[in-house]
Each structure stands twice: as structure tokens, then as C-alpha cells.
Scaffold this motif. Structure first.
Motif, PDB file in Angstrom:
ATOM      1  N   GLY A  43       0.795  -1.224   0.000  1.00  0.00           N
ATOM      2  CA  GLY A  43       0.000   0.000   0.000  1.00  0.00           C
ATOM      3  C   GLY A  43       0.825   1.271   0.000  1.00  0.00           C
ATOM      4  N   ALA A  44       0.456   2.191   0.879  1.00  0.00           N
ATOM      5  CA  ALA A  44       1.124   3.494   0.962  1.00  0.00           C
ATOM      6  C   ALA A  44       2.601   3.342   1.299  1.00  0.00           C
ATOM      7  N   TRP A  45       2.946   2.311   2.081  1.00  0.00           N
ATOM      8  CA  TRP A  45       4.346   2.088   2.451  1.00  0.00           C
ATOM      9  C   TRP A  45       5.172   1.779   1.199  1.00  0.00           C
ATOM     10  N   ALA A  46       4.671   0.903   0.362  1.00  0.00           N
ATOM     11  CA  ALA A  46       5.391   0.535  -0.863  1.00  0.00           C
ATOM     12  C   ALA A  46       5.488   1.715  -1.814  1.00  0.00           C
ATOM     13  N   GLN A  47       4.447   2.517  -1.882  1.00  0.00           N
ATOM     14  CA  GLN A  47       4.467   3.679  -2.772  1.00  0.00           C
ATOM     15  C   GLN A  47       5.449   4.733  -2.276  1.00  0.00           C
ATOM     16  N   ALA A  48       5.442   5.010  -0.997  1.00  0.00           N
ATOM     17  CA  ALA A  48       6.286   6.082  -0.443  1.00  0.00           C
ATOM     18  C   ALA A  48       7.756   5.702  -0.381  1.00  0.00           C
ATOM     19  N   LEU A  49       8.055   4.419  -0.149  1.00  0.00           N
ATOM     20  CA  LEU A  49       9.430   3.995   0.092  1.00  0.00           C
ATOM     21  C   LEU A  49       9.993   3.104  -1.014  1.00  0.00           C
ATOM     22  N   GLY A  50       9.210   2.867  -2.065  1.00  0.00           N
ATOM     23  CA  GLY A  50       9.611   1.962  -3.137  1.00  0.00           C
ATOM     24  C   GLY A  50      10.976   2.273  -3.726  1.00  0.00           C
ATOM     25  N   GLU A  51      11.617   1.250  -4.261  1.00  0.00           N
ATOM     26  CA  GLU A  51      12.978   1.372  -4.772  1.00  0.00           C
ATOM     27  C   GLU A  51      13.125   2.443  -5.854  1.00  0.00           C
ATOM     28  N   GLY A  52      12.108   2.714  -6.627  1.00  0.00           N
ATOM     29  CA  GLY A  52      12.200   3.718  -7.671  1.00  0.00           C
ATOM     30  C   GLY A  52      12.034   5.149  -7.184  1.00  0.00           C
ATOM     31  N   ARG A  53      11.694   5.312  -5.913  1.00  0.00           N
ATOM     32  CA  ARG A  53      11.442   6.645  -5.347  1.00  0.00           C
ATOM     33  C   ARG A  53      12.738   7.329  -4.944  1.00  0.00           C
ATOM     34  N   ALA A  54      12.804   8.634  -5.200  1.00  0.00           N
ATOM     35  CA  ALA A  54      13.928   9.432  -4.692  1.00  0.00           C
ATOM     36  C   ALA A  54      13.735   9.544  -3.188  1.00  0.00           C
ATOM     37  N   LEU A  55      14.692   9.032  -2.437  1.00  0.00           N
ATOM     38  CA  LEU A  55      14.541   8.967  -0.995  1.00  0.00           C
ATOM     39  C   LEU A  55      15.903   9.090  -0.342  1.00  0.00           C
ATOM     40  N   ARG A  56      15.967   9.836   0.729  1.00  0.00           N
ATOM     41  CA  ARG A  56      17.188   9.964   1.517  1.00  0.00           C
ATOM     42  C   ARG A  56      16.971   9.227   2.827  1.00  0.00           C
ATOM     43  N   MET A  57      18.073   8.764   3.392  1.00  0.00           N
ATOM     44  CA  MET A  57      18.009   8.024   4.647  1.00  0.00           C
ATOM     45  C   MET A  57      19.107   8.525   5.572  1.00  0.00           C
ATOM     46  N   ALA A  58      18.821   8.476   6.855  1.00  0.00           N
ATOM     47  CA  ALA A  58      19.816   8.851   7.860  1.00  0.00           C
ATOM     48  C   ALA A  58      19.735   7.860   9.010  1.00  0.00           C
ATOM     49  N   CYS A  59      20.896   7.578   9.599  1.00  0.00           N
ATOM     50  CA  CYS A  59      20.964   6.733  10.777  1.00  0.00           C
ATOM     51  C   CYS A  59      21.638   7.544  11.873  1.00  0.00           C
ATOM     52  N   ASN A  60      20.943   7.703  12.979  1.00  0.00           N
ATOM     53  CA  ASN A  60      21.434   8.512  14.095  1.00  0.00           C
ATOM     54  C   ASN A  60      21.854   9.904  13.629  1.00  0.00           C
ATOM     55  N   GLN A  61      21.017  10.499  12.790  1.00  0.00           N
ATOM     56  CA  GLN A  61      21.133  11.872  12.284  1.00  0.00           C
ATOM     57  C   GLN A  61      22.338  12.090  11.376  1.00  0.00           C
ATOM     58  N   VAL A  62      22.825  11.012  10.757  1.00  0.00           N
ATOM     59  CA  VAL A  62      23.906  11.109   9.782  1.00  0.00           C
ATOM     60  C   VAL A  62      23.416  10.478   8.489  1.00  0.00           C
ATOM     61  N   MET A  63      23.510  11.210   7.385  1.00  0.00           N
ATOM     62  CA  MET A  63      23.102  10.669   6.089  1.00  0.00           C
ATOM     63  C   MET A  63      23.822   9.342   5.861  1.00  0.00           C
ATOM     64  N   CYS A  64      23.117   8.375   5.260  1.00  0.00           N
ATOM     65  CA  CYS A  64      23.717   7.059   5.105  1.00  0.00           C
ATOM     66  C   CYS A  64      23.253   6.378   3.828  1.00  0.00           C
ATOM     67  N   GLN A  65      23.850   5.255   3.562  1.00  0.00           N
ATOM     68  CA  GLN A  65      23.535   4.415   2.414  1.00  0.00           C
ATOM     69  C   GLN A  65      22.743   3.191   2.889  1.00  0.00           C
ATOM     70  N   PRO A  66      22.106   2.483   1.963  1.00  0.00           N
ATOM     71  CA  PRO A  66      21.316   1.310   2.357  1.00  0.00           C
ATOM     72  C   PRO A  66      22.097   0.254   3.128  1.00  0.00           C
ATOM     73  N   GLY A  67      23.385   0.116   2.877  1.00  0.00           N
ATOM     74  CA  GLY A  67      24.180  -0.895   3.550  1.00  0.00           C
ATOM     75  C   GLY A  67      24.642  -0.533   4.947  1.00  0.00           C
ATOM     76  N   THR A  68      24.269   0.642   5.429  1.00  0.00           N
ATOM     77  CA  THR A  68      24.681   1.060   6.770  1.00  0.00           C
ATOM     78  C   THR A  68      24.110   0.125   7.825  1.00  0.00           C
ATOM     79  N   LEU A  69      24.989  -0.417   8.662  1.00  0.00           N
ATOM     80  CA  LEU A  69      24.563  -1.298   9.744  1.00  0.00           C
ATOM     81  C   LEU A  69      23.907  -0.496  10.859  1.00  0.00           C
ATOM     82  N   ILE A  70      22.930  -1.098  11.498  1.00  0.00           N
ATOM     83  CA  ILE A  70      22.231  -0.434  12.589  1.00  0.00           C
ATOM     84  C   ILE A  70      22.465  -1.197  13.884  1.00  0.00           C
ATOM     85  N   ASN A  71      22.349  -0.489  14.985  1.00  0.00           N
ATOM     86  CA  ASN A  71      22.507  -1.066  16.321  1.00  0.00           C
ATOM     87  C   ASN A  71      21.218  -0.889  17.101  1.00  0.00           C
TER      88      ASN A  71
END
Length: 85
Positions: A43-71
Motif C-alpha cells: 500500500g502506501a508504504w510501498a508507494q512512499a518507500l519503493g525502490e524507484g522513489r527518490a529517498l534519503r536516509m539517515a541513521c542517528n542523524q547522519v546521512m547514510c547508504q542502504p548498507g549502513t549497519l544499525i545497532n
């Protein structure tokens, strides 16, 4: 492992929430893995976050890439690219 998810701007509007605490299933250990997990909600989750969407991500307030490990306790944010002017 528990993480706090934050959604901003059009992503927040599409998914209907700004914050969520999520217990990750076994095997999800990266920011990209979280994104894939959220997309699998459909649904809305797939539309908003889908792989074709321009999207930025941050982990602990630092811009990151999809491969960034999380704790445990990490804060992961999803938001559209920002333009200035």
C-alpha cells in the motif's frame, strides 16, 4: 533489536505517521533492510518507500547508504531529497 523510525515531509504524509518504534525481525541489520521491510507492508508504504522513489536516509542523524549497519536503539529517518533556493 528495537529501532526508532522517523518519517518526514511527503513520506510522513503518505504513511500517516511521523514516528514508529519497531522491533526488527532476525536478519534485518541495515538501513536498506528496514526499507525493504517497510515496503513489504504494501500500500502506501510501498508507494512512499519503493525502490524507484527518490529517498534519503539517515541513521542517528547522519546521512547514510542502504548498507549502513544499525545497532539497538538506532534512529533511522526517511525523507525526500531537499532542494534549496
Amino acid at each position: 533489536m528495537n529501532v526508532t523510525l522517523k518519517f518526514f515531509a511527503s513520506v510522513r504524509e503518505a504513511v500517516g505517521t511521523s514516528t514508529e518504534v519497531l522491533e526488527l525481525p532476525e536478519g534485518v541489520a541495515t538501513v536498506g533492510g528496514i526499507r525493504a521491510l517497510l515496503i513489504s507492508r504494501g500500500g502506501a508504504w510501498a508507494q512512499a518507500l519503493g525502490e524507484g522513489r527518490a529517498l534519503r536516509m539517515a541513521c542517528n542523524q547522519v546521512m547514510c547508504q542502504p548498507g549502513t549497519l544499525i545497532n539497538e536503539g538506532a534512529e533511522v529517518a526517511f525523507f525526500p531529497p531537499v532542494t534549496g533556493g
